[in-house]
Design a protein around this motif. Structure first.
Motif, short mmCIF file in Angstrom:
data_model
loop_
_atom_site.label_atom_id
_atom_site.label_comp_id
_atom_site.label_asym_id
_atom_site.label_seq_id
_atom_site.Cartn_x
_atom_site.Cartn_y
_atom_site.Cartn_z
N ALA A 80 31.93 -23.82 34.22
CA ALA A 80 33.12 -23.73 35.07
C ALA A 80 34.14 -24.74 34.58
O ALA A 80 33.78 -25.84 34.14
CB ALA A 80 32.77 -23.99 36.54
N VAL A 81 35.41 -24.37 34.65
CA VAL A 81 36.49 -25.24 34.19
C VAL A 81 37.10 -25.96 35.39
O VAL A 81 37.54 -25.32 36.35
CB VAL A 81 37.57 -24.45 33.44
N LEU A 82 37.12 -27.30 35.33
CA LEU A 82 37.75 -28.09 36.38
C LEU A 82 39.27 -28.02 36.25
O LEU A 82 39.79 -27.70 35.18
CB LEU A 82 37.28 -29.53 36.29
N PRO A 83 40.01 -28.33 37.33
CA PRO A 83 41.48 -28.24 37.27
C PRO A 83 42.10 -28.99 36.11
O PRO A 83 43.10 -28.54 35.54
CB PRO A 83 41.90 -28.81 38.63
N GLY A 84 41.53 -30.13 35.70
CA GLY A 84 42.10 -30.88 34.59
C GLY A 84 41.69 -30.40 33.21
O GLY A 84 42.16 -30.93 32.21
N GLY A 85 40.81 -29.39 33.16
CA GLY A 85 40.40 -28.84 31.87
C GLY A 85 38.99 -29.20 31.44
O GLY A 85 38.45 -28.58 30.52
#
Length: 393
Positions: A80-85
């Motif tokens: 999964a990709v977090l909001p900051g990348g």
């Protein structure tokens, strides 16, 4: 012949969004519903539109490996990709989640998901981050327990020491059938902020056509695990049925849902998903030949011989679906003009990095590609498993 493949309550803000084992959580699911609805979103899943795109990609594309982000991962599965990348990566066999910095590849262990019971194709499988992660800090996981497959959410507190950053799991859906094979496992939040999950029929083929079972389906639910508004049945999380083992979920620019699926002996599939459709298993595998599928079944958009694919995760970028393949040990590109392929699928990286488990859009048009050679079925090379960054067109 069966082929081998793969507690905190939400903050009020997250409840307003339309989108483990714990002693509490959701009651056992029967027919996809749970006993006490917590409220539903007014959003309905997007219906596929066949309108061709005015900017269809070329029939021929390209893939360039721009670098290796990290190495030494053990049985990586969900990403999964977090909001900051940065990336969160789930280990199927250890039950651990690690964070991988998108800038430099540094890894930090969040902790282990309690209750994971690995074995066969089961364990800690798909993960997803809440669409309101900046407010609620929730991470969702799909995993196998001693009795079932289930989905739980946990608060991720990165201020805590590494290895102790996951809160107690809050189970939102239980009762997904488990088995040594065909546990499905991919989860993702869609453009409607609902949570989608791909499941398998555990080798019990009849579950795929049993609408009361959660096996062999794609499920669609609110972030609380309740049936989402617009599902075929108002009291069920079941979105569609007739699947053998769904492994990849991705949406294109027009919010159409695509899914990859393991075939048995002959044909693997890429399906365009529509609510209430029946995708045929076990009555038909791949596209119906000569009308043999019978009425009421939906054909895949593309199909592959099982030796060439055994598909796992998929991603959408640059007008194409990109499909990671396990047995096939290659990355497939399916360029799309609306709902139709532009040309024949293209294969890249054949045999170069071994089994390929997960592919994720990085957000800038590039892709993250995760290998799967330490899952007991591959042949690990030095540094496996790894995450590669791909420049694609």
């Amino acid at each position: 012949m069966q082929r081998r493949s793969q507690t905190a309550v939400l903050a009020a803000a997250s409840l307003l969004l339309a989108a483990g084992c714990s002693s509490g959580g959701a009651p056992a699911a029967t027919g996809g519903g749970s006993a006490t609805p917590k409220g539903r979103s007014s959003s309905a899943p997007a219906s596929p539109r066949a309108t061709p795109s005015s900017t269809a990609p070329p029939a021929k594309g390209s893939v360039k490996v721009a670098g290796t982000l990290t190495t030494g991962l053990k049985s990586p599965w969900g990403v999964a990709v977090l909001p900051g990348g940065d990336l969160l990566v789930a280990s199927r066999d250890t039950g651990k989640i690690v964070r991988v910095s998108a800038d430099g590849g540094k890894t930090t262990e969040l902790g282990s998901v309690p209750g994971v019971d690995p074995g066969g194709e089961g364990g800690l499988l798909g993960i997803a981050v809440s669409p309101s992660f900046g407010v609620d800090h929730q991470v969702y996981a799909y995993f196998t327990t001693a009795s079932d497959n289930r989905i739980a959410r946990m608060i991720y507190d990165e201020k805590r020491p590494p290895g102790d950053q996951l809160g107690a799991p809050d189970t939102i859906l239980r009762g997904i059938p488990k088995g040594q094979i065909h546990n499905g496992g991919r989860i993702a939040f869609g453009p409607d902020k609902m949570l989608y999950a791909g499941t398998g029929e555990t080798g019990d083929m009849g579950l795929a056509q049993d609408k009361k079972s959660l096996g062999g389906k794609i499920l669609r639910m609110t972030p609380d695990g309740e049936p989402a508004h617009g599902n075929p049945s108002a009291d069920s999380v079941v979105l569609d049925w007739g699947h053998r083992n769904v492994q990849g979920l991705a949406w294109d620019d027009d919010k159409r849902l695509w899914a990859s699926e393991f075939g048995q002996d002959t044909w693997d599939e890429l399906n365009l998903i529509e609510p209430g459709k029946n995708y045929g298993w076990p009555e038909v595998e791949g596209k119906a030949k000569g009308g043999k599928a019978g009425p009421g079944f939906t054909d895949p958009v593309e199909e592959w011989r099982t030796k060439d694919a055994s598909p796992s995760g998929i991603a959408y970028a640059k007008g194409s679906i990109w499909m990671a393949s396990l047995r096939g040990e290659r990355l497939w590109r399916i360029a799309l003009n609306g709902t139709k392929p532009v040309g024949a699928p293209q294969a890249f990286l054949k045999g170069t990095y071994g089994r390929l488990r997960t592919v994720v859009a990085a957000g800038d048009g590039s892709l993250w590609l995760v290998t799967s050679n330490t899952d007991g079925r591959g042949h690990p090379a030095k540094g496996d498993d790894r995450i590669l960054r791909l420049k694609v067109s």
